[in-house]
Design a protein around this motif. Structure first.
Motif, PDB file in Angstrom:
ATOM      1  N   MET A 170       0.839  -1.206   0.000  1.00 36.15           N
ATOM      2  CA  MET A 170       0.000   0.000   0.000  1.00 36.15           C
ATOM      3  C   MET A 170       0.869   1.250   0.000  1.00 36.15           C
ATOM      4  SD  MET A 170      -3.022  -1.169   2.628  1.00 36.15           S
ATOM      5  CE  MET A 170      -3.773   0.447   2.692  1.00 36.15           C
ATOM      6  N   ASN A 171       1.967   1.222   0.773  1.00 33.62           N
ATOM      7  CA  ASN A 171       2.873   2.382   0.787  1.00 33.62           C
ATOM      8  C   ASN A 171       3.523   2.588  -0.576  1.00 33.62           C
ATOM      9  OD1 ASN A 171       2.445   3.166   3.423  1.00 33.62           O
ATOM     10  ND2 ASN A 171       4.076   1.899   4.255  1.00 33.62           N
ATOM     11  N   GLU A 172       3.886   1.495  -1.231  1.00 34.14           N
ATOM     12  CA  GLU A 172       4.469   1.613  -2.576  1.00 34.14           C
ATOM     13  C   GLU A 172       3.462   2.197  -3.553  1.00 34.14           C
ATOM     14  OE1 GLU A 172       5.757  -2.372  -3.381  1.00 34.14           O
ATOM     15  OE2 GLU A 172       7.636  -2.139  -2.266  1.00 34.14           O
ATOM     16  N   ALA A 173       2.216   1.756  -3.447  1.00 37.63           N
ATOM     17  CA  ALA A 173       1.179   2.279  -4.339  1.00 37.63           C
ATOM     18  C   ALA A 173       0.942   3.775  -4.075  1.00 37.63           C
ATOM     19  CB  ALA A 173      -0.124   1.493  -4.156  1.00 37.63           C
ATOM     20  N   LEU A 174       0.920   4.157  -2.801  1.00 41.37           N
ATOM     21  CA  LEU A 174       0.751   5.574  -2.479  1.00 41.37           C
ATOM     22  C   LEU A 174       1.935   6.396  -2.978  1.00 41.37           C
ATOM     23  CD1 LEU A 174      -0.696   5.404   1.149  1.00 41.37           C
ATOM     24  CD2 LEU A 174      -1.845   6.302  -0.883  1.00 41.37           C
ATOM     25  N   ALA A 175       3.132   5.869  -2.856  1.00 41.10           N
ATOM     26  CA  ALA A 175       4.314   6.590  -3.330  1.00 41.10           C
ATOM     27  C   ALA A 175       4.232   6.816  -4.837  1.00 41.10           C
ATOM     28  CB  ALA A 175       5.577   5.816  -2.974  1.00 41.10           C
ATOM     29  N   LYS A 176       3.791   5.794  -5.588  1.00 39.84           N
ATOM     30  CA  LYS A 176       3.641   5.949  -7.040  1.00 39.84           C
ATOM     31  C   LYS A 176       2.584   6.995  -7.359  1.00 39.84           C
ATOM     32  CE  LYS A 176       5.057   1.295  -8.416  1.00 39.84           C
ATOM     33  NZ  LYS A 176       4.619   0.026  -9.004  1.00 39.84           N
ATOM     34  N   MET A 177       1.474   6.968  -6.592  1.00 42.50           N
ATOM     35  CA  MET A 177       0.406   7.917  -6.847  1.00 42.50           C
ATOM     36  C   MET A 177       0.885   9.354  -6.585  1.00 42.50           C
ATOM     37  SD  MET A 177      -3.378   8.127  -5.098  1.00 42.50           S
ATOM     38  CE  MET A 177      -2.755   8.778  -3.558  1.00 42.50           C
ATOM     39  N   PHE A 178       1.557   9.575  -5.458  1.00 42.49           N
ATOM     40  CA  PHE A 178       2.050  10.926  -5.158  1.00 42.49           C
ATOM     41  C   PHE A 178       3.119  11.371  -6.149  1.00 42.49           C
ATOM     42  CE2 PHE A 178       0.486  10.114  -0.696  1.00 42.49           C
ATOM     43  CZ  PHE A 178      -0.513  11.067  -0.747  1.00 42.49           C
ATOM     44  N   LYS A 179       3.911  10.422  -6.626  1.00 48.10           N
ATOM     45  CA  LYS A 179       4.928  10.767  -7.622  1.00 48.10           C
ATOM     46  C   LYS A 179       4.257  11.229  -8.912  1.00 48.10           C
ATOM     47  CE  LYS A 179       8.908   8.953 -10.094  1.00 48.10           C
ATOM     48  NZ  LYS A 179       9.743   7.792 -10.383  1.00 48.10           N
ATOM     49  N   SER A 180       3.215  10.497  -9.331  1.00 45.93           N
ATOM     50  CA  SER A 180       2.529  10.891 -10.572  1.00 45.93           C
ATOM     51  C   SER A 180       1.792  12.213 -10.393  1.00 45.93           C
ATOM     52  CB  SER A 180       1.566   9.783 -11.025  1.00 45.93           C
ATOM     53  OG  SER A 180       0.552   9.576 -10.071  1.00 45.93           O
ATOM     54  N   ILE A 181       1.225  12.464  -9.216  1.00 43.96           N
ATOM     55  CA  ILE A 181       0.569  13.755  -8.957  1.00 43.96           C
ATOM     56  C   ILE A 181       1.602  14.880  -9.002  1.00 43.96           C
ATOM     57  CG2 ILE A 181      -0.583  15.137  -7.168  1.00 43.96           C
ATOM     58  CD1 ILE A 181      -2.087  12.590  -6.354  1.00 43.96           C
ATOM     59  N   GLY A 182       2.775  14.636  -8.385  1.00 43.77           N
ATOM     60  CA  GLY A 182       3.837  15.640  -8.410  1.00 43.77           C
ATOM     61  C   GLY A 182       4.300  15.936  -9.810  1.00 43.77           C
ATOM     62  N   GLU A 183       4.421  14.907 -10.647  1.00 43.14           N
ATOM     63  CA  GLU A 183       4.845  15.114 -12.038  1.00 43.14           C
ATOM     64  C   GLU A 183       3.781  15.864 -12.830  1.00 43.14           C
ATOM     65  OE1 GLU A 183       5.925  11.276 -13.558  1.00 43.14           O
ATOM     66  OE2 GLU A 183       7.736  11.166 -12.330  1.00 43.14           O
ATOM     67  N   ALA A 184       2.501  15.575 -12.511  1.00 43.40           N
ATOM     68  CA  ALA A 184       1.426  16.280 -13.205  1.00 43.40           C
ATOM     69  C   ALA A 184       1.412  17.757 -12.827  1.00 43.40           C
ATOM     70  CB  ALA A 184       0.072  15.642 -12.845  1.00 43.40           C
ATOM     71  N   ILE A 185       1.634  18.049 -11.560  1.00 40.58           N
ATOM     72  CA  ILE A 185       1.686  19.457 -11.138  1.00 40.58           C
ATOM     73  C   ILE A 185       2.889  20.154 -11.777  1.00 40.58           C
ATOM     74  CG2 ILE A 185       2.088  20.946  -9.116  1.00 40.58           C
ATOM     75  CD1 ILE A 185       0.400  18.955  -7.499  1.00 40.58           C
ATOM     76  N   LYS A 186       4.020  19.430 -11.830  1.00 42.12           N
ATOM     77  CA  LYS A 186       5.205  19.995 -12.420  1.00 42.12           C
ATOM     78  C   LYS A 186       4.974  20.287 -13.920  1.00 42.12           C
ATOM     79  CE  LYS A 186       9.086  17.966 -11.150  1.00 42.12           C
ATOM     80  NZ  LYS A 186      10.242  17.044 -11.189  1.00 42.12           N
ATOM     81  N   GLY A 187       4.191  19.409 -14.572  1.00 42.50           N
ATOM     82  CA  GLY A 187       3.880  19.607 -15.990  1.00 42.50           C
ATOM     83  C   GLY A 187       2.971  20.808 -16.223  1.00 42.50           C
ATOM     84  N   LEU A 188       2.125  21.147 -15.247  1.00 40.91           N
ATOM     85  CA  LEU A 188       1.243  22.304 -15.373  1.00 40.91           C
ATOM     86  C   LEU A 188       1.989  23.637 -15.200  1.00 40.91           C
ATOM     87  CD1 LEU A 188      -1.869  21.079 -13.361  1.00 40.91           C
ATOM     88  CD2 LEU A 188      -1.679  21.322 -15.838  1.00 40.91           C
ATOM     89  N   ALA A 189       3.093  23.579 -14.494  1.00 46.04           N
ATOM     90  CA  ALA A 189       3.818  24.816 -14.200  1.00 46.04           C
ATOM     91  C   ALA A 189       4.611  25.318 -15.377  1.00 46.04           C
ATOM     92  CB  ALA A 189       4.764  24.591 -13.033  1.00 46.04           C
TER      93      ALA A 189
END
Length: 80
Positions: free
Chosen positions: A61-80
């Motif tokens: 579950m922690n690995e899945a959450l880490a992947k999810m937060f990583k993808s959210i971070g990359e998406a935010i970075k892509g919007l900037a």
């Protein structure tokens, strides 16, 4: 002097019967103790397996959450 072999035999059989009953009772006690140890060991193994399963589940579950937060971070970075 006569020897009464019937009373000797009866005494022997009575003693043997008492010894057999005592041994049977003791074997029952030992068997009960062994069953208790087997049940305790099985319970400890089940507890250990359950704990290990929970730990593995939390890690995944922690690995899945880490992947999810990583993808959210990359998406935010892509919007900037």
């Amino acid at each position: 002097m006569t020897i009464n072999s019937s009373s000797g035999l009866n005494g022997f059989l009575g003693g043997a019967s008492q010894m057999s009953a005592g041994a049977t009772g003791q074997a029952g006690d030992v068997g009960g103790d062994m069953m208790g140890q087997i049940q305790q060991t099985a319970a400890m193994q089940m507890k250990f397996q359950t704990e290990m399963g929970l730990i593995q589940m939390m890690v995944k579950m922690n690995e899945a959450l880490a992947k999810m937060f990583k993808s959210i971070g990359e998406a935010i970075k892509g919007l900037a």
